[in-house]
Scaffold this active site. Structure first.
Site, PDB file in Angstrom:
ATOM      1  N   CYS A  50       0.823  -1.214   0.000  1.00 22.54           N
ATOM      2  CA  CYS A  50       0.000   0.000   0.000  1.00 22.54           C
ATOM      3  C   CYS A  50       0.856   1.263   0.000  1.00 22.54           C
ATOM      4  O   CYS A  50       0.385   2.333  -0.367  1.00 22.54           O
ATOM      5  CB  CYS A  50      -0.949   0.009   1.194  1.00 22.54           C
ATOM      6  N   GLY A 115       6.262  -4.807  11.096  1.00 24.80           N
ATOM      7  CA  GLY A 115       6.661  -6.171  10.773  1.00 24.80           C
ATOM      8  C   GLY A 115       6.060  -6.766   9.522  1.00 24.80           C
ATOM      9  O   GLY A 115       6.586  -7.749   9.000  1.00 24.80           O
ATOM     10  N   GLN A 116       4.981  -6.212   9.000  1.00 28.08           N
ATOM     11  CA  GLN A 116       4.302  -6.819   7.853  1.00 28.08           C
ATOM     12  C   GLN A 116       5.160  -6.828   6.591  1.00 28.08           C
ATOM     13  O   GLN A 116       5.030  -7.706   5.751  1.00 28.08           O
ATOM     14  CB  GLN A 116       2.999  -6.076   7.557  1.00 28.08           C
ATOM     15  N   ALA A 190     -11.981  -7.857   5.629  1.00 29.67           N
ATOM     16  CA  ALA A 190     -11.748  -8.878   6.659  1.00 29.67           C
ATOM     17  C   ALA A 190     -10.387  -9.545   6.496  1.00 29.67           C
ATOM     18  O   ALA A 190     -10.210 -10.707   6.845  1.00 29.67           O
ATOM     19  CB  ALA A 190     -12.860  -9.925   6.610  1.00 29.67           C
ATOM     20  N   GLY A 191      -9.417  -8.789   5.974  1.00 30.25           N
ATOM     21  CA  GLY A 191      -8.072  -9.331   5.796  1.00 30.25           C
ATOM     22  C   GLY A 191      -7.184  -9.104   7.010  1.00 30.25           C
ATOM     23  O   GLY A 191      -7.657  -8.809   8.113  1.00 30.25           O
ATOM     24  N   MET A 193      -5.080  -6.663   7.671  1.00 30.52           N
ATOM     25  CA  MET A 193      -5.121  -5.293   8.190  1.00 30.52           C
ATOM     26  C   MET A 193      -6.360  -5.084   9.053  1.00 30.52           C
ATOM     27  O   MET A 193      -6.305  -4.420  10.087  1.00 30.52           O
ATOM     28  CB  MET A 193      -5.115  -4.288   7.036  1.00 30.52           C
TER      29      MET A 193
END
Length: 431
Positions: A50, A115-116, A190-191, A193
Protein backbone atom coordinates in the site's frame (compact mmCIF):
# COMPACT_ATOMS: atom_id res chain seq x y z
CA UNK A 1 25.42 -7.57 -14.86
CA UNK A 2 23.98 -4.71 -12.79
CA UNK A 3 21.34 -4.56 -10.06
CA UNK A 4 18.93 -1.63 -9.85
CA UNK A 5 15.64 -0.73 -8.19
CA UNK A 6 13.16 1.71 -9.71
CA UNK A 7 9.94 2.66 -7.99
CA UNK A 8 8.02 5.02 -5.78
CA UNK A 9 6.92 5.05 -2.15
CA UNK A 10 5.16 7.10 0.51
CA UNK A 11 8.35 9.20 0.60
CA UNK A 12 8.25 10.17 -3.07
CA UNK A 13 4.60 10.07 -4.16
CA UNK A 14 1.17 10.92 -2.70
CA UNK A 15 -1.50 8.24 -2.48
CA UNK A 16 -3.19 9.67 -5.60
CA UNK A 17 -0.14 8.58 -7.62
CA UNK A 18 0.66 5.39 -5.68
CA UNK A 19 -2.81 3.95 -6.20
CA UNK A 20 -2.39 4.17 -9.99
CA UNK A 21 0.72 2.01 -9.72
CA UNK A 22 -0.62 -0.51 -7.22
CA UNK A 23 -0.19 -4.00 -8.71
CA UNK A 24 -2.50 -6.65 -7.21
CA UNK A 25 -1.06 -10.14 -6.96
CA UNK A 26 -3.17 -11.28 -9.91
CA UNK A 27 -1.29 -8.87 -12.20
CA UNK A 28 2.25 -9.69 -11.04
CA UNK A 29 2.72 -12.57 -13.50
CA UNK A 30 1.91 -10.43 -16.54
CA UNK A 31 4.08 -7.59 -15.26
CA UNK A 32 7.07 -9.90 -14.77
CA UNK A 33 6.53 -11.46 -18.18
CA UNK A 34 6.36 -8.07 -19.89
CA UNK A 35 9.48 -6.75 -18.15
CA UNK A 36 11.49 -9.93 -18.80
CA UNK A 37 10.61 -9.74 -22.49
CA UNK A 38 12.65 -6.54 -22.70
CA UNK A 39 16.02 -6.54 -24.41
CA UNK A 40 18.06 -5.50 -21.39
CA UNK A 41 16.25 -7.04 -18.39
CA UNK A 42 17.47 -10.46 -17.22
CA UNK A 43 15.73 -10.76 -13.83
CA UNK A 44 12.76 -9.02 -12.17
CA UNK A 45 11.26 -8.91 -8.68
CA UNK A 46 8.20 -6.72 -7.97
CA UNK A 47 7.39 -5.49 -4.45
CA UNK A 48 3.90 -3.96 -4.34
CA UNK A 49 2.35 -2.78 -1.05
CA UNK A 50 0.00 0.00 0.00
CA UNK A 51 2.96 2.33 0.49
CA UNK A 52 5.34 1.36 -2.31
CA UNK A 53 5.86 -0.21 -5.71
CA UNK A 54 9.47 -1.21 -6.30
CA UNK A 55 10.84 -3.11 -9.27
CA UNK A 56 14.20 -4.82 -8.73
CA UNK A 57 16.02 -5.77 -11.91
CA UNK A 58 19.23 -7.37 -13.08
CA UNK A 59 20.22 -5.76 -16.35
CA UNK A 60 23.14 -6.15 -18.73
CA UNK A 61 23.07 -2.43 -19.61
CA UNK A 62 22.07 -0.02 -16.88
CA UNK A 63 20.55 2.98 -18.69
CA UNK A 64 18.55 1.06 -21.32
CA UNK A 65 17.42 -1.38 -18.60
CA UNK A 66 16.15 1.46 -16.41
CA UNK A 67 14.43 2.99 -19.43
CA UNK A 68 12.51 -0.26 -20.00
CA UNK A 69 11.23 -0.21 -16.40
CA UNK A 70 10.25 3.47 -16.36
CA UNK A 71 8.42 3.04 -19.66
CA UNK A 72 6.55 0.07 -18.17
CA UNK A 73 5.57 2.12 -15.11
CA UNK A 74 4.31 4.96 -17.27
CA UNK A 75 2.24 2.67 -19.49
CA UNK A 76 0.84 0.71 -16.51
CA UNK A 77 -0.25 3.82 -14.64
CA UNK A 78 -1.28 5.77 -17.76
CA UNK A 79 0.72 8.68 -16.33
CA UNK A 80 2.96 10.43 -18.90
CA UNK A 81 6.61 9.79 -18.10
CA UNK A 82 7.40 13.49 -17.68
CA UNK A 83 4.72 13.68 -14.96
CA UNK A 84 5.65 10.37 -13.34
CA UNK A 85 9.42 10.84 -13.25
CA UNK A 86 9.46 13.37 -10.33
CA UNK A 87 7.81 10.72 -8.13
CA UNK A 88 10.23 7.91 -9.01
CA UNK A 89 13.46 6.95 -7.30
CA UNK A 90 16.27 4.91 -8.86
CA UNK A 91 19.06 3.21 -6.92
CA UNK A 92 21.96 1.31 -8.46
CA UNK A 93 23.89 -1.73 -7.24
CA UNK A 94 25.23 -1.11 -3.67
CA UNK A 95 22.48 1.44 -3.00
CA UNK A 96 19.76 -0.87 -4.31
CA UNK A 97 21.10 -3.76 -2.22
CA UNK A 98 21.11 -1.71 0.98
CA UNK A 99 17.67 -0.33 0.13
CA UNK A 100 16.10 -3.80 -0.04
CA UNK A 101 17.77 -4.73 3.26
CA UNK A 102 16.30 -1.60 4.88
CA UNK A 103 12.88 -2.25 3.38
CA UNK A 104 12.82 -5.87 4.63
CA UNK A 105 13.83 -4.66 8.10
CA UNK A 106 11.04 -2.09 8.31
CA UNK A 107 13.51 0.81 8.37
CA UNK A 108 12.08 2.40 5.22
CA UNK A 109 8.43 1.96 6.22
CA UNK A 110 5.96 4.74 6.95
CA UNK A 111 5.70 3.14 10.39
CA UNK A 112 9.33 2.59 11.37
CA UNK A 113 9.98 -1.02 12.34
CA UNK A 114 6.60 -2.42 11.24
CA UNK A 115 6.66 -6.17 10.77
CA UNK A 116 4.30 -6.82 7.85
CA UNK A 117 6.83 -5.73 5.25
CA UNK A 118 9.08 -8.74 5.87
CA UNK A 119 6.25 -11.10 4.88
CA UNK A 120 5.63 -8.94 1.80
CA UNK A 121 9.30 -9.19 0.77
CA UNK A 122 9.10 -12.98 1.19
CA UNK A 123 6.00 -13.02 -1.02
CA UNK A 124 7.79 -10.94 -3.66
CA UNK A 125 10.59 -13.53 -3.67
CA UNK A 126 8.11 -16.41 -3.89
CA UNK A 127 6.11 -14.90 -6.76
CA UNK A 128 9.27 -13.85 -8.60
CA UNK A 129 10.48 -17.46 -8.57
CA UNK A 130 7.04 -18.85 -9.43
CA UNK A 131 6.69 -16.62 -12.49
CA UNK A 132 10.32 -17.07 -13.62
CA UNK A 133 11.32 -13.46 -12.98
CA UNK A 134 13.85 -14.06 -10.22
CA UNK A 135 17.01 -15.88 -11.23
CA UNK A 136 20.30 -16.61 -9.54
CA UNK A 137 21.24 -13.05 -8.56
CA UNK A 138 17.91 -11.74 -7.24
CA UNK A 139 17.29 -15.08 -5.56
CA UNK A 140 20.43 -14.59 -3.51
CA UNK A 141 19.64 -10.90 -2.88
CA UNK A 142 16.11 -11.54 -1.61
CA UNK A 143 17.28 -14.42 0.59
CA UNK A 144 19.92 -12.14 2.08
CA UNK A 145 17.33 -9.39 2.60
CA UNK A 146 14.97 -11.77 4.42
CA UNK A 147 17.87 -12.87 6.62
CA UNK A 148 18.61 -9.21 7.33
CA UNK A 149 14.97 -8.53 8.21
CA UNK A 150 14.86 -11.47 10.61
CA UNK A 151 18.12 -10.47 12.28
CA UNK A 152 16.98 -6.89 12.81
CA UNK A 153 13.75 -8.05 14.43
CA UNK A 154 15.43 -10.60 16.71
CA UNK A 155 18.78 -8.96 17.50
CA UNK A 156 17.69 -5.33 18.01
CA UNK A 157 14.90 -3.56 19.86
CA UNK A 158 13.38 -2.03 16.70
CA UNK A 159 10.64 -4.68 16.62
CA UNK A 160 9.67 -4.24 20.27
CA UNK A 161 6.21 -2.73 20.42
CA UNK A 162 6.40 -1.89 16.74
CA UNK A 163 3.32 -0.20 15.36
CA UNK A 164 1.61 -0.85 12.04
CA UNK A 165 -0.51 1.10 9.59
CA UNK A 166 -3.57 -0.37 11.32
CA UNK A 167 -2.45 0.68 14.80
CA UNK A 168 -1.55 4.15 13.50
CA UNK A 169 -5.05 4.43 12.00
CA UNK A 170 -6.63 3.55 15.34
CA UNK A 171 -4.30 6.01 17.06
CA UNK A 172 -5.44 8.72 14.64
CA UNK A 173 -9.07 7.93 15.45
CA UNK A 174 -8.39 8.15 19.16
CA UNK A 175 -6.62 11.50 18.71
CA UNK A 176 -9.70 12.88 16.94
CA UNK A 177 -12.45 11.21 19.00
CA UNK A 178 -10.73 10.49 22.35
CA UNK A 179 -12.87 7.82 24.10
CA UNK A 180 -13.57 5.12 21.48
CA UNK A 181 -15.87 3.20 23.81
CA UNK A 182 -18.58 5.77 23.09
CA UNK A 183 -18.63 5.15 19.34
CA UNK A 184 -20.15 2.66 16.93
CA UNK A 185 -17.27 1.38 14.77
CA UNK A 186 -17.48 -0.36 11.37
CA UNK A 187 -14.65 -2.04 9.47
CA UNK A 188 -15.04 -2.75 5.75
CA UNK A 189 -12.81 -5.71 4.84
CA UNK A 190 -11.75 -8.88 6.66
CA UNK A 191 -8.07 -9.33 5.80
CA UNK A 192 -4.91 -9.07 7.89
CA UNK A 193 -5.12 -5.29 8.19
CA UNK A 194 -8.71 -5.54 9.41
CA UNK A 195 -7.73 -8.12 12.01
CA UNK A 196 -5.08 -5.73 13.31
CA UNK A 197 -7.67 -2.94 13.34
CA UNK A 198 -9.96 -5.03 15.56
CA UNK A 199 -7.07 -5.93 17.84
CA UNK A 200 -6.02 -2.30 18.35
CA UNK A 201 -9.59 -1.00 18.62
CA UNK A 202 -10.32 -3.46 21.43
CA UNK A 203 -7.10 -2.46 23.16
CA UNK A 204 -8.24 1.19 23.00
CA UNK A 205 -11.60 0.37 24.57
CA UNK A 206 -13.88 0.16 21.53
CA UNK A 207 -16.71 -2.27 22.28
CA UNK A 208 -19.27 -1.76 19.49
CA UNK A 209 -17.57 -3.14 16.37
CA UNK A 210 -19.08 -4.37 13.09
CA UNK A 211 -17.28 -6.09 10.22
CA UNK A 212 -18.57 -5.72 6.65
CA UNK A 213 -17.19 -8.00 3.96
CA UNK A 214 -18.02 -9.48 0.57
CA UNK A 215 -17.60 -12.95 2.07
CA UNK A 216 -19.69 -13.08 5.24
CA UNK A 217 -18.01 -16.38 6.15
CA UNK A 218 -14.60 -14.75 6.17
CA UNK A 219 -15.93 -11.86 8.24
CA UNK A 220 -17.41 -14.35 10.71
CA UNK A 221 -14.06 -16.15 10.97
CA UNK A 222 -12.44 -12.85 11.86
CA UNK A 223 -15.13 -12.09 14.43
CA UNK A 224 -14.74 -15.57 15.93
CA UNK A 225 -11.06 -14.93 16.58
CA UNK A 226 -12.18 -12.30 19.11
CA UNK A 227 -14.88 -14.36 20.84
CA UNK A 228 -15.34 -12.11 23.85
CA UNK A 229 -15.81 -8.95 21.75
CA UNK A 230 -19.39 -9.53 20.50
CA UNK A 231 -18.51 -8.34 16.98
CA UNK A 232 -21.36 -8.09 14.46
CA UNK A 233 -20.97 -9.25 10.86
CA UNK A 234 -22.62 -7.87 7.70
CA UNK A 235 -22.46 -8.41 3.94
CA UNK A 236 -21.48 -5.71 1.45
CA UNK A 237 -25.15 -5.37 0.52
CA UNK A 238 -25.70 -3.94 4.01
CA UNK A 239 -22.61 -1.71 3.94
CA UNK A 240 -24.28 1.66 3.32
CA UNK A 241 -26.92 1.05 5.98
CA UNK A 242 -24.32 0.00 8.58
CA UNK A 243 -22.13 3.01 7.79
CA UNK A 244 -25.15 5.26 8.23
CA UNK A 245 -25.51 3.91 11.77
CA UNK A 246 -21.78 4.22 12.59
CA UNK A 247 -19.64 7.01 14.04
CA UNK A 248 -16.25 5.70 12.88
CA UNK A 249 -15.56 3.65 9.74
CA UNK A 250 -12.31 2.03 8.58
CA UNK A 251 -11.93 0.66 5.05
CA UNK A 252 -9.30 -1.95 4.26
CA UNK A 253 -10.15 -3.96 1.15
CA UNK A 254 -8.34 -5.09 -1.99
CA UNK A 255 -10.93 -3.41 -4.23
CA UNK A 256 -9.40 -1.63 -7.22
CA UNK A 257 -12.37 0.72 -7.58
CA UNK A 258 -13.99 3.10 -5.08
CA UNK A 259 -16.56 1.41 -2.85
CA UNK A 260 -17.73 4.62 -1.15
CA UNK A 261 -18.38 8.07 -2.57
CA UNK A 262 -20.58 11.10 -1.96
CA UNK A 263 -23.47 9.74 -4.04
CA UNK A 264 -23.69 6.54 -2.00
CA UNK A 265 -23.57 8.27 1.36
CA UNK A 266 -25.51 11.50 1.01
CA UNK A 267 -28.93 9.83 0.94
CA UNK A 268 -28.43 7.79 4.13
CA UNK A 269 -26.34 10.04 6.39
CA UNK A 270 -27.84 12.27 9.04
CA UNK A 271 -26.31 15.70 8.25
CA UNK A 272 -26.29 16.52 11.98
CA UNK A 273 -24.41 13.35 12.97
CA UNK A 274 -20.58 13.42 12.74
CA UNK A 275 -18.90 10.60 10.81
CA UNK A 276 -15.17 9.86 10.65
CA UNK A 277 -13.87 7.75 7.74
CA UNK A 278 -10.35 6.27 7.75
CA UNK A 279 -9.26 4.67 4.47
CA UNK A 280 -6.05 2.62 4.80
CA UNK A 281 -6.39 0.95 1.38
CA UNK A 282 -4.25 1.57 -1.69
CA UNK A 283 -5.87 1.98 -4.17
CA UNK A 284 -8.22 4.05 -2.04
CA UNK A 285 -11.68 2.73 -1.20
CA UNK A 286 -13.24 6.15 -0.52
CA UNK A 287 -13.62 9.03 -2.96
CA UNK A 288 -12.39 12.54 -2.13
CA UNK A 289 -15.87 13.96 -2.63
CA UNK A 290 -17.21 12.45 0.63
CA UNK A 291 -15.51 15.32 2.46
CA UNK A 292 -18.05 17.65 0.85
CA UNK A 293 -20.79 16.07 2.97
CA UNK A 294 -21.70 17.94 6.18
CA UNK A 295 -20.09 16.58 9.36
CA UNK A 296 -18.01 13.99 7.44
CA UNK A 297 -14.23 13.83 7.89
CA UNK A 298 -12.19 11.50 5.70
CA UNK A 299 -8.56 10.45 6.20
CA UNK A 300 -6.25 8.20 4.14
CA UNK A 301 -2.84 6.55 4.66
CA UNK A 302 -0.96 9.77 3.95
CA UNK A 303 -2.75 11.39 6.91
CA UNK A 304 -1.12 8.86 9.24
CA UNK A 305 2.25 10.62 8.94
CA UNK A 306 1.43 12.98 11.80
CA UNK A 307 0.66 10.03 14.08
CA UNK A 308 3.76 8.15 13.00
CA UNK A 309 6.00 11.19 13.60
CA UNK A 310 5.29 10.99 17.34
CA UNK A 311 6.53 7.41 17.40
CA UNK A 312 9.36 7.86 14.93
CA UNK A 313 11.82 9.90 16.97
CA UNK A 314 11.85 7.43 19.85
CA UNK A 315 12.55 4.63 17.37
CA UNK A 316 15.25 6.41 15.38
CA UNK A 317 17.92 5.46 17.91
CA UNK A 318 16.81 1.83 17.70
CA UNK A 319 17.15 1.98 13.92
CA UNK A 320 20.82 2.90 14.27
CA UNK A 321 21.44 -0.48 15.93
CA UNK A 322 19.87 -2.17 12.93
CA UNK A 323 22.04 -0.33 10.37
CA UNK A 324 25.15 -2.10 11.72
CA UNK A 325 23.57 -5.51 11.07
CA UNK A 326 22.47 -4.44 7.60
CA UNK A 327 26.04 -3.48 6.71
CA UNK A 328 27.08 -7.04 7.58
CA UNK A 329 24.39 -8.53 5.34
CA UNK A 330 25.25 -6.18 2.47
CA UNK A 331 28.90 -7.19 2.80
CA UNK A 332 27.94 -10.88 2.77
CA UNK A 333 26.00 -10.36 -0.47
CA UNK A 334 28.84 -8.33 -1.96
CA UNK A 335 31.34 -11.12 -1.25
CA UNK A 336 29.06 -13.58 -3.01
CA UNK A 337 28.49 -11.14 -5.91
CA UNK A 338 32.21 -10.68 -6.44
CA UNK A 339 32.77 -14.42 -6.30
CA UNK A 340 30.63 -14.79 -9.45
CA UNK A 341 33.66 -13.60 -11.41
CA UNK A 342 35.32 -16.90 -10.55
CA UNK A 343 32.48 -19.10 -11.86
CA UNK A 344 33.72 -19.51 -15.48
CA UNK A 345 37.20 -20.49 -14.27
CA UNK A 346 35.83 -22.91 -11.66
CA UNK A 347 33.42 -24.50 -14.14
CA UNK A 348 36.16 -24.81 -16.74
CA UNK A 349 38.52 -26.48 -14.27
CA UNK A 350 35.81 -28.86 -13.05
CA UNK A 351 34.92 -29.79 -16.63
CA UNK A 352 38.53 -30.47 -17.53
CA UNK A 353 39.16 -32.60 -14.43
CA UNK A 354 35.86 -34.45 -14.95
CA UNK A 355 36.81 -35.25 -18.55
CA UNK A 356 40.17 -36.63 -17.39
CA UNK A 357 38.46 -38.66 -14.64
CA UNK A 358 36.00 -40.22 -17.08
CA UNK A 359 38.76 -41.07 -19.59
CA UNK A 360 41.03 -42.68 -16.98
CA UNK A 361 38.10 -44.54 -15.39
CA UNK A 362 37.15 -45.98 -18.76
CA UNK A 363 40.74 -47.17 -19.33
CA UNK A 364 40.93 -48.77 -15.89
CA UNK A 365 37.60 -50.58 -16.23
CA UNK A 366 38.56 -51.97 -19.64
CA UNK A 367 41.78 -53.41 -18.16
CA UNK A 368 39.93 -54.99 -15.23
CA UNK A 369 37.63 -56.95 -17.52
CA UNK A 370 33.90 -56.76 -18.08
CA UNK A 371 32.90 -59.08 -15.20
CA UNK A 372 34.84 -57.09 -12.59
CA UNK A 373 33.85 -53.76 -14.14
CA UNK A 374 30.12 -54.52 -14.06
CA UNK A 375 30.32 -55.66 -10.44
CA UNK A 376 32.41 -52.81 -9.06
CA UNK A 377 31.85 -49.89 -11.47
CA UNK A 378 29.61 -47.92 -9.09
CA UNK A 379 32.12 -48.21 -6.26
CA UNK A 380 35.05 -47.16 -8.46
CA UNK A 381 32.96 -44.33 -9.97
CA UNK A 382 32.13 -42.99 -6.50
CA UNK A 383 35.76 -43.38 -5.40
CA UNK A 384 37.20 -41.38 -8.30
CA UNK A 385 34.50 -38.71 -8.08
CA UNK A 386 35.13 -38.37 -4.34
CA UNK A 387 38.88 -37.98 -4.87
CA UNK A 388 38.33 -35.27 -7.50
CA UNK A 389 35.88 -33.37 -5.29
CA UNK A 390 38.17 -33.52 -2.27
CA UNK A 391 41.16 -32.26 -4.27
CA UNK A 392 39.19 -29.39 -5.84
CA UNK A 393 37.26 -28.34 -2.73
CA UNK A 394 39.83 -26.23 -0.87
CA UNK A 395 41.23 -24.38 -3.93
CA UNK A 396 37.70 -23.54 -5.09
CA UNK A 397 36.62 -22.31 -1.65
CA UNK A 398 39.73 -20.16 -1.32
CA UNK A 399 39.27 -18.72 -4.80
CA UNK A 400 35.64 -17.75 -4.12
CA UNK A 401 36.49 -16.29 -0.72
CA UNK A 402 39.31 -14.09 -2.03
CA UNK A 403 37.99 -10.54 -1.52
CA UNK A 404 40.94 -8.62 -2.92
CA UNK A 405 40.12 -8.14 -6.60
CA UNK A 406 43.71 -8.14 -7.83
CA UNK A 407 44.64 -11.21 -5.78
CA UNK A 408 41.54 -13.07 -6.98
CA UNK A 409 42.23 -12.26 -10.63
CA UNK A 410 45.87 -13.27 -10.23
CA UNK A 411 44.76 -16.61 -8.74
CA UNK A 412 42.34 -17.17 -11.65
CA UNK A 413 45.03 -16.36 -14.20
CA UNK A 414 47.40 -18.77 -12.48
CA UNK A 415 44.82 -21.57 -12.57
CA UNK A 416 44.04 -20.87 -16.22
CA UNK A 417 47.74 -20.98 -17.07
CA UNK A 418 48.63 -24.08 -15.02
CA UNK A 419 45.69 -26.13 -16.28
CA UNK A 420 45.59 -24.61 -19.78
CA UNK A 421 42.00 -23.49 -19.24
CA UNK A 422 42.02 -20.65 -21.77
CA UNK A 423 41.49 -23.08 -24.64
CA UNK A 424 38.75 -24.92 -22.72
CA UNK A 425 36.84 -21.70 -22.00
CA UNK A 426 37.16 -20.28 -25.51
CA UNK A 427 36.08 -23.54 -27.15
CA UNK A 428 32.70 -23.40 -25.40
CA UNK A 429 33.21 -26.48 -23.23
CA UNK A 430 32.48 -24.66 -19.98
CA UNK A 431 29.34 -25.92 -18.20
Amino acid sequence: MNIAVIGLSHKTAPVEVREKLSLPETEIQNAISELCSGTYTQEVGILSTCNRLEIYVVTNEMQPGIREVTQFLSESSKIPLNQLRPHLFMLLHEDSIMHLMRVASGLDSLVLGEGQILAQVKQTHKLGQKYKGIGRILNRLFKQAVTAGKRVRTETSIGTGAVSVSSAAVELAQMKLEDLSNYQVAIVGAGKMSKLLVQHLLAKGANKISIINRSVGRAQDLANSFKDANIKVYSMLEMVQVIGESDLVFTSTAATELILDKAKLETILDPLKPLMLVDISVPRNIGNDVSELPNVRCFNVDDLKAVVAQNRESRRQMAMEAEVLLEEEVEAFDVWWKSLETVPTINSLRQKIETIREQELEKALSRLGSEFAEKHQEVIEALTRGIVNKILHDPMVQLRAQQDIEARRHAMETLQLLFNLESEMSSGKVI
